[in-house]
Design a protein around this motif. Structure first.
Motif, PDB file in Angstrom:
ATOM      1  N   LYS A 173      -8.670   4.333 -26.761  1.00  0.00           N
ATOM      2  CA  LYS A 173      -9.583   3.528 -25.943  1.00  0.00           C
ATOM      3  C   LYS A 173      -8.791   2.358 -25.368  1.00  0.00           C
ATOM      4  O   LYS A 173      -8.393   1.450 -26.099  1.00  0.00           O
ATOM      5  N   CYS A 195       2.361 -10.954 -26.402  1.00  0.00           N
ATOM      6  CA  CYS A 195       2.142 -11.430 -27.770  1.00  0.00           C
ATOM      7  C   CYS A 195       3.349 -12.238 -28.224  1.00  0.00           C
ATOM      8  O   CYS A 195       3.235 -13.139 -29.047  1.00  0.00           O
ATOM      9  N   LEU A 254      -1.189  -7.934 -33.988  1.00  0.00           N
ATOM     10  CA  LEU A 254      -2.138  -8.942 -33.508  1.00  0.00           C
ATOM     11  C   LEU A 254      -1.447 -10.077 -32.747  1.00  0.00           C
ATOM     12  O   LEU A 254      -0.337  -9.905 -32.261  1.00  0.00           O
ATOM     13  N   GLY A 255      -2.079 -11.189 -32.674  1.00  0.00           N
ATOM     14  CA  GLY A 255      -1.604 -12.269 -31.813  1.00  0.00           C
ATOM     15  C   GLY A 255      -0.331 -12.933 -32.319  1.00  0.00           C
ATOM     16  O   GLY A 255       0.151 -12.669 -33.413  1.00  0.00           O
ATOM     17  N   THR A 303      -3.799  -2.770 -31.298  1.00  0.00           N
ATOM     18  CA  THR A 303      -3.065  -3.942 -30.816  1.00  0.00           C
ATOM     19  C   THR A 303      -4.062  -4.816 -30.071  1.00  0.00           C
ATOM     20  O   THR A 303      -4.761  -4.336 -29.170  1.00  0.00           O
ATOM     21  N   GLY A 304      -4.117  -6.088 -30.452  1.00  0.00           N
ATOM     22  CA  GLY A 304      -5.070  -6.988 -29.807  1.00  0.00           C
ATOM     23  C   GLY A 304      -5.183  -8.289 -30.585  1.00  0.00           C
ATOM     24  O   GLY A 304      -4.246  -8.701 -31.286  1.00  0.00           O
ATOM     25  N   SER A 305      -6.349  -8.910 -30.484  1.00  0.00           N
ATOM     26  CA  SER A 305      -6.511 -10.255 -31.041  1.00  0.00           C
ATOM     27  C   SER A 305      -6.741 -10.225 -32.553  1.00  0.00           C
ATOM     28  O   SER A 305      -7.156  -9.208 -33.122  1.00  0.00           O
ATOM     29  N   GLU A 337      -3.354 -19.584 -30.552  1.00  0.00           N
ATOM     30  CA  GLU A 337      -2.562 -18.859 -29.557  1.00  0.00           C
ATOM     31  C   GLU A 337      -3.107 -19.190 -28.164  1.00  0.00           C
ATOM     32  O   GLU A 337      -4.275 -18.932 -27.873  1.00  0.00           O
ATOM     33  N   GLN A 393       1.470  -0.733 -23.541  1.00  0.00           N
ATOM     34  CA  GLN A 393       0.803  -0.711 -24.854  1.00  0.00           C
ATOM     35  C   GLN A 393       0.256   0.680 -25.143  1.00  0.00           C
ATOM     36  O   GLN A 393       0.276   1.141 -26.284  1.00  0.00           O
ATOM     37  N   THR A 403      -6.159  -0.419 -27.440  1.00  0.00           N
ATOM     38  CA  THR A 403      -5.093  -1.230 -26.838  1.00  0.00           C
ATOM     39  C   THR A 403      -5.642  -2.440 -26.069  1.00  0.00           C
ATOM     40  O   THR A 403      -6.783  -2.428 -25.608  1.00  0.00           O
ATOM     41  N   PRO A 404      -4.800  -3.472 -25.898  1.00  0.00           N
ATOM     42  CA  PRO A 404      -5.227  -4.700 -25.210  1.00  0.00           C
ATOM     43  C   PRO A 404      -4.932  -4.642 -23.720  1.00  0.00           C
ATOM     44  O   PRO A 404      -4.409  -3.648 -23.221  1.00  0.00           O
ATOM     45  N   PHE A 405      -5.213  -5.761 -23.019  1.00  0.00           N
ATOM     46  CA  PHE A 405      -5.085  -5.750 -21.554  1.00  0.00           C
ATOM     47  C   PHE A 405      -3.698  -6.118 -21.054  1.00  0.00           C
ATOM     48  O   PHE A 405      -3.362  -5.860 -19.909  1.00  0.00           O
ATOM     49  N   GLU A 416     -11.136  -2.405 -21.661  1.00  0.00           N
ATOM     50  CA  GLU A 416     -12.083  -2.187 -20.557  1.00  0.00           C
ATOM     51  C   GLU A 416     -11.677  -3.008 -19.329  1.00  0.00           C
ATOM     52  O   GLU A 416     -12.168  -2.770 -18.224  1.00  0.00           O
TER      53      GLU A 416
HETATM   54  P1  NAD Z   1      -8.882  -8.054 -27.749  1.00  0.00           P
HETATM   55  O1  NAD Z   1      -8.772  -8.088 -29.238  1.00  0.00           O
HETATM   56  O2  NAD Z   1      -9.942  -8.849 -27.119  1.00  0.00           O
HETATM   57  O3  NAD Z   1      -9.079  -6.548 -27.244  1.00  0.00           O
HETATM   58  C1  NAD Z   1      -8.190  -5.541 -27.625  1.00  0.00           C
HETATM   59  C2  NAD Z   1      -8.912  -4.206 -27.647  1.00  0.00           C
HETATM   60  O4  NAD Z   1      -9.904  -4.237 -28.671  1.00  0.00           O
HETATM   61  C3  NAD Z   1      -9.631  -3.853 -26.354  1.00  0.00           C
HETATM   62  O5  NAD Z   1      -9.455  -2.478 -26.093  1.00  0.00           O
HETATM   63  C4  NAD Z   1     -11.084  -4.152 -26.694  1.00  0.00           C
HETATM   64  O6  NAD Z   1     -11.997  -3.371 -25.966  1.00  0.00           O
HETATM   65  C5  NAD Z   1     -11.130  -3.750 -28.148  1.00  0.00           C
HETATM   66  N1  NAD Z   1     -12.244  -4.323 -28.923  1.00  0.00           N
HETATM   67  C6  NAD Z   1     -13.037  -5.385 -28.617  1.00  0.00           C
HETATM   68  N2  NAD Z   1     -13.942  -5.578 -29.597  1.00  0.00           N
HETATM   69  C7  NAD Z   1     -13.694  -4.640 -30.534  1.00  0.00           C
HETATM   70  C8  NAD Z   1     -14.278  -4.349 -31.810  1.00  0.00           C
HETATM   71  N3  NAD Z   1     -15.288  -5.044 -32.294  1.00  0.00           N
HETATM   72  N4  NAD Z   1     -13.757  -3.342 -32.529  1.00  0.00           N
HETATM   73  C9  NAD Z   1     -12.713  -2.616 -32.063  1.00  0.00           C
HETATM   74  N5  NAD Z   1     -12.128  -2.833 -30.868  1.00  0.00           N
HETATM   75  C10 NAD Z   1     -12.609  -3.849 -30.123  1.00  0.00           C
HETATM   76  O7  NAD Z   1      -7.427  -8.453 -27.194  1.00  0.00           O
HETATM   77  P2  NAD Z   1      -6.991  -8.656 -25.686  1.00  0.00           P
HETATM   78  O8  NAD Z   1      -7.591  -9.920 -25.205  1.00  0.00           O
HETATM   79  O9  NAD Z   1      -7.186  -7.415 -24.910  1.00  0.00           O
HETATM   80  O10 NAD Z   1      -5.404  -8.820 -25.881  1.00  0.00           O
HETATM   81  C11 NAD Z   1      -4.771 -10.037 -26.131  1.00  0.00           C
HETATM   82  C12 NAD Z   1      -4.399 -10.160 -27.588  1.00  0.00           C
HETATM   83  O11 NAD Z   1      -3.570  -9.059 -27.998  1.00  0.00           O
HETATM   84  C13 NAD Z   1      -3.567 -11.395 -27.847  1.00  0.00           C
HETATM   85  O12 NAD Z   1      -4.008 -12.008 -29.037  1.00  0.00           O
HETATM   86  C14 NAD Z   1      -2.160 -10.853 -28.010  1.00  0.00           C
HETATM   87  O13 NAD Z   1      -1.295 -11.681 -28.746  1.00  0.00           O
HETATM   88  C15 NAD Z   1      -2.434  -9.560 -28.697  1.00  0.00           C
HETATM   89  N6  NAD Z   1      -1.302  -8.641 -28.573  1.00  0.00           N
HETATM   90  C16 NAD Z   1      -0.557  -8.358 -29.683  1.00  0.00           C
HETATM   91  C17 NAD Z   1       0.565  -7.534 -29.584  1.00  0.00           C
HETATM   92  C18 NAD Z   1       1.417  -7.177 -30.780  1.00  0.00           C
HETATM   93  O14 NAD Z   1       2.150  -6.199 -30.695  1.00  0.00           O
HETATM   94  N7  NAD Z   1       1.368  -7.931 -31.860  1.00  0.00           N
HETATM   95  C19 NAD Z   1       0.903  -7.010 -28.347  1.00  0.00           C
HETATM   96  C20 NAD Z   1       0.119  -7.319 -27.234  1.00  0.00           C
HETATM   97  C21 NAD Z   1      -0.988  -8.135 -27.362  1.00  0.00           C
END
Ligand code: NAD
Length: 498
Positions: A198, A305, A272-273, A250-252, A399, A180, A172-174, A201
């Motif tokens: 996980k 997001c 994703l984003g 969920t993340g970048s 983004e 999330q 999950t993201p921050f 961090e």
């Molecule tokens: P991030 O991708 O940097 O981190 C997300 C998670 O991935 C964290 O837990 C991180 O530790 C982990 N991570 C980092 N490197 C990794 C790797 N190599 N393999 C697997 N996991 C890894 O994202 P962020 O900065 O925490 O969150 C912001 C992003 O999340 C934005 O792009 C936002 O748009 C997106 N987001 C999307 C949604 C959605 O539902 N579409 C919802 C919320 C946030």
């Protein structure tokens, strides 16, 4: 440093401006607290982005610990009845409601989100739990009569859904530290799956508290583990461990695509984003449209997001709309996240704030104009309105995950749709108009997962399908109901009676 129970009261963290309480949390491997005494190198410090004070720490899991969590998850067969699953989720929802203040204080302290946003998030978490409880009670099967064609038989086909054989890995993201996490964990509990999660961090404490609320509500601990750590060390194990059947992330975009390349023969769900537009047509109620635009842009410090990341406005009304957005932006209060009156806190860290600042600077160098905001102090970046923005500027092509309102203009609906669809993303959108001919075209032609008419792009129920296409995700949906489908395997059987 103490290993206090996270379910002890936490109000000081939020109310004292963060930092008043230092919490060393351990991981939860099948409910067991792991990682109490670790050297500095094996510890992640959590900072309040506003005060810069250390508010807590968590251990860095080793790959071996992550493997152990997955082995336990894989080896456990959850046997909770639908009633029991609903009961656990409802009890946890009641706890979240009863302890909203504590939860909001913790979310705010570790993320810099203001108490208003964090309190709203706690309410959403309770909603996710209640929807999960309700869905657990709903029958998930279908019945098909087989005598529908000349080839038919006197039989019926039945369907039923069951948990995956292996474990679910969730990352999950921050930006919504607890919600999330809830959107991953609740559908897993509702379907009797076993999950290892996980959290980011940057905000690991809310995830651990959420797990404890579920254990207290009666969740068998083997059904959920929370591992904390450095993604450079443990992320690949989270994706490729042999006991993982599904990775839900969920993340970048960059990390999502890395996961897609690495996951191999297993199911993946990627959220994703986004780069969501609000499109304001010439017939729009401009007072309403500008209110939606600023709310969509600044709530959660612009870190959703589905935040409004581009304001596309018909030229005929651009001047008036811009004036209203500027006026409402000036009134948007920001500052100390722990101040209950403030409408916006910080972004996640100073590096993120510097990135927004530099993107606005670059846009200005290319001809854009700042009308209000663009002030930075550490992780605090003021609500910022920029006009004369063009689609090719990095500020709106990429983004920009913060409280920036870039205004772009268009001449007709064709141009609006072209600009809206002109980025790599396709998550959600908002359109401000009452004309049905416009609305039908937007619904048909915007390449996105959601079109909200006269609402912010982020509007949804925690229950309803949610998710994007293109770089915003694989088109699988989240939202409690859809996530439960993607977390289960569908079995059919047929009987010789009709
Ligand atoms: P991030 O991708 O940097 O981190 C997300 C998670 O991935 C964290 O837990 C991180 O530790 C982990 N991570 C980092 N490197 C990794 C790797 N190599 N393999 C697997 N996991 C890894 O994202 P962020 O900065 O925490 O969150 C912001 C992003 O999340 C934005 O792009 C936002 O748009 C997106 N987001 C999307 C949604 C959605 O539902 N579409 C919802 C919320 C946030």
């Amino acid at each position: 440093m103490s290993n206090r129970d996270p379910t002890e009261a936490l109000p000081e963290v939020g109310r004292a401006g963060g930092g008043a309480t230092f919490r060393h949390e351990q991981m939860r491997i099948a409910g067991e607290k792991v990682g109490g005494e670790r050297s500095g190198e094996r510890t992640i410090e959590v900072f309040n982005p506003y005060t810069n004070q250390r508010i807590g720490s968590v251990p860095k899991a080793t790959v071996e610990e992550v493997r152990r969590a997955f082995a336990i998850a894989r080896g456990y067969r959850a046997k909770l009845t639908r009633f029991e699953r609903a009961n656990v989720l409802n009890k946890a929802a009641a706890q979240v409601r009863a302890r909203t203040c504590d939860i909001a204080g913790l979310i705010s302290a570790e993320s810099g989100l203001c108490l208003k946003d964090a309190t709203y998030e706690a309410g959403r978490v309770a909603d996710v739990l209640v929807f999960g409880a309700n869905e657990a009670l709903r029958d998930d099967g279908q019945i098909f009569s087989c005598d529908l064609t000349p080839h038919g038989r006197n039989r019926r086909v039945y369907t039923q859904r069951g948990p995956l054989l292996g474990a679910i890995s969730a990352i999950t993201p921050f930006n919504h530290p607890m919600n999330q996490v809830a959107h991953k964990v609740v559908p897993a509990v509702a379907t009797n799956n076993r999950m290892v999660l996980k959290p980011s961090e940057k905000v690991p404490l809310s995830a651990i508290l959420f797990a404890d609320l579920l254990y207290e509500a009666g969740l068998p601990p083997e059904m959920l583990s929370i591992v904390t750590g450095d993604p450079k060390e443990i992320a690949d194990e989270m994706i490729s461990n042999e006991n993982v059947d599904l990775v839900t992330f969920t993340g970048s975009v960059a990390v999502g695509k890395h996961i897609a390349a690495k996951a191999g023969y297993r199911r993946i769900v990627l959220e994703l984003g986004g780069n969501d537009p609000i499109i304001v047509m010439e017939d729009a109620d401009l007072d309403e449209a500008s209110t939606l635009a600023v709310q969509g842009s600044y709530k959660n410090s612009g870190q959703r997001c589905t935040a409004v990341k581009r304001m596309l406005v018909h030229r005929a009304v651009a001047a008036h709309f811009t004036e209203l957005v500027v006026e409402k932006t000036r009134r948007w209060t920001f500052g100390n996240p722990a101040d209950a009156r403030v409408e916006m806190g910080t972004v996640i860290d100073a590096a993120a704030a510097r990135l927004f600042e530099s993107r606005v600077d670059e846009a200005v160098a290319q001809g854009a104009r700042v009308l209000v905001g663009h002030r930075r102090e550490g992780a605090l970046y003021s609500p910022t309105v920029v006009e004369r923005v063009r689609p090719e500027m990095t500020l709106v092509r990429e983004e920009t995950f913060g409280p920036v309102s870039p205004i772009l203009t268009f001449g007709d609906i064709d141009e609006a749709i072209r600009i809206a669809n002109g980025t790599a993303y396709g998550l959600s959108s908002a359109v401000c108009t009452n004309r049905l001919d416009y609305i039908t075209r937007f619904v048909a032609e915007l390449d996105v997962g959601t079109v909200n008419v006269r609402e912010v792009p982020g509007y949804r129920l925690e229950l309803t399908p949610f998710g994007g296409i293109k770089d915003s995700g694989l088109g699988y949906k989240e939202g409690v109901q859809e996530a439960m489908k993607s977390f289960t395997h569908l079995k059919t059987y047929s009987l010789p009676w009709s």
